[in-house]
Design an enzyme around this catalytic site. Structure first.
Site, PDB file in Angstrom:
ATOM      1  CG  HIS A 162      -2.386   0.748   1.098  1.00  0.00           C
ATOM      2  ND1 HIS A 162      -2.225   2.140   0.180  1.00  0.00           N
ATOM      3  CD2 HIS A 162      -3.529   0.980   1.699  1.00  0.00           C
ATOM      4  CE1 HIS A 162      -3.463   2.592   0.287  1.00  0.00           C
ATOM      5  NE2 HIS A 162      -4.014   1.555   1.086  1.00  0.00           N
ATOM      6  CG  ASP A 386     -12.335  -5.193 -21.461  1.00  0.00           C
ATOM      7  OD1 ASP A 386     -12.039  -6.184 -21.491  1.00  0.00           O
ATOM      8  OD2 ASP A 386     -12.887  -4.572 -22.257  1.00  0.00           O
TER       9      ASP A 386
END
Length: 460
Positions: A162, A386
């Site tokens: 992170h 995608d």
């Protein structure tokens, strides 16, 4: 979903995927927002994709596209180092690569249930913890597993250090890999590939000033000893997911939002509802100070805004503070006003002040005792990634309760929001009852003071 579902996964040996072309061997400093103690952990994300009725191997396409993307995002292929002075973090851009796992599972996508939502069965198999990969320093910064399913669909799972990126930045990187994958993966070369949004490092934009001079009061970094043992180990927690659709949100607005707060956002309303219900369920001492921490994307707060391709952390953790008795004894508008005030406190100067505080005070940890943390990822764009198989059926956090304070993520689901909550067993039952009461019961007809007690700026 199917909570009893079990299946087996066959994994190939993990490999390191390096950039597809030579990249600079250099040292890049993280920002003073990136390397705070509270971000030094790994965060898991998972994406499910349907069969697109081609013979293309998603693992091969994504692996090749990943290598191409790492030419642009080459710091991800390096390793974090910590300087002795003030625990400052930097990336040594070694080009070693990120961990990649190729796997097959004997399960179909539809077996996960009609509506995919966490917690997911066998998550540890879909995102395998490779030995030696889960640390913060001197470890791979990304771990990615692509698991082909029996139906021809696949699961893309990722674990990120992170300190390198927040959710919007991670989506930026994932979209870079997806953009290259849709063009045919590794069919081109790194010298001919381009990205529609080039990555921007520029971590100095969020560094402390010289000399560091905090100008705001940051109670999110208060030193709070857990004298009442209020931090419950995650192993003792019960995990539940709560769905708030248009009907539930409408009921909360109609019954509990006072006129002067009608313009509140859904995030603010749900956060007030969850904070108040959680505090009541835990049976806090009425005089005890309780907190709500809202994770806020601060990119738009800068003038000029941070570059579009900036892929560092640009989040703040503003906090609202109240006595438990006042929080639970007042109508929901009391909590809502506190949440709105905390959220609106984040400005460019606020972020500069946080960076200064990190340096001046040795990168303190967030105060998580008696605190509840929430993060809205409904607009992060995980589902839109995608790789050539269309949008994800589900995309986003792999589970709740990850990181300091066991935060709840607000996840887009159907036409509403799904919220994971972690609480001890008895408290979870009371929490469910509190939420149901707020949604279904009419508010009291007697007049109550819905105005927060005077809160000085230091309480935010």
């Amino acid at each position: 979903m199917a909570p009893q579902l079990s299946f087996s996964v066959r994994r190939k040996e993990p490999v390191l995927v390096a950039p597809a072309a030579p990249t600079p061997h250099e040292f890049k400093m993280l920002s003073d927002i990136d390397d705070q103690e509270s971000l030094r952990f790994q965060i898991p994300v998972i994406q499910f994709y349907r069969n697109n009725h081609t013979t293309t191997d998603p693992a091969k396409v994504i692996r090749e596209a990943l290598a191409e993307a790492l030419v642009f995002y080459y710091p991800f292929a390096g390793r974090l180092r910590e300087l002795d002075r003030n625990r400052k973090l930097m990336v040594e851009c070694t080009g070693e690569g990120v961990v990649f796992i190729e796997a097959d599972a004997d399960v179909r996508l539809d077996q996960f249930g009609e509506e995919l939502q966490p917690p997911f069965p066998c998550l540890e198999e879909l995102l395998y913890d490779v030995e030696g990969s889960g640390g913060v320093l001197n470890c791979p910064l990304l771990l990615i597993q692509v698991t082909r399913l029996a139906c021809g669909g696949f699961v893309f799972a990722l674990r990120l250090n992170h300190t390198m990126s927040d959710a919007p930045s991670l989506v930026l990187f994932m979209n870079a890999v997806a953009e290259i994958a849709r063009r045919g993966g590794g069919e081109g070369t790194a010298t001919t590939v381009s990205l529609s949004i080039p990555p921007v490092w520029r971590r100095e934009l969020l560094d402390a000033r010289s000399p560091p001079t905090p100008t705001c009061v940051h109670r999110e970094y208060d030193v709070l000893p857990d004298t009442r043992d209020t931090i419950v180990p995650l192993d003792d927690m019960v995990h539940r997911f709560f769905f708030f659709g248009p009907a539930e949100v409408s009921a909360l607005r109609r019954k509990h939002v006072p006129a002067h707060l009608r313009g509140c956002s859904t995030f603010e309303l749900l956060t007030a509802c969850l904070w108040r219900s959680r505090t009541a369920s835990l049976g806090a001492d009425p005089e005890e100070e309780v907190r709500i921490i809202c994770i806020v994307n601060a990119r738009s707060k800068f003038d000029p805004p941070l570059p579009r391709g900036y892929y560092g952390n640009a989040i703040a953790f503003p906090v609202a503070v109240s006595r438990a008795g006042r929080l639970c004894g007042n109508p929901l508008g009391y909590a809502l006003e506190h949440v709105r005030r905390a959220k609106s406190s984040v400005t460019e100067e606020y972020m500069r002040s946080v960076a200064d505080l990190m340096v001046a005070r040795g990168r303190p940890h967030l105060a998580v005792a008696r605190s509840y943390m929430v993060s809205d990822v409904t607009r992060a764009g995980f589902r839109d990634v995608d790789f050539g198989w269309g949008k994800a059926v589900y995309g986003g956090p792999a589970k709740g309760g990850v990181g300091p304070g066991a935060p709840s993520f607000y996840i887009p689901f159907r036409d509403g929001i799904l919220v994971p909550v972690c609480l001890p067993g008895p408290a979870m039952k009371r929490f469910e009852e509190e939420i149901e009461r707020l949604i279904n019961e009419e508010p009291p007809t007697t007049e109550q003071d819905s105005t927060p007690s005077p809160v000085m700026p230091s309480a935010l």
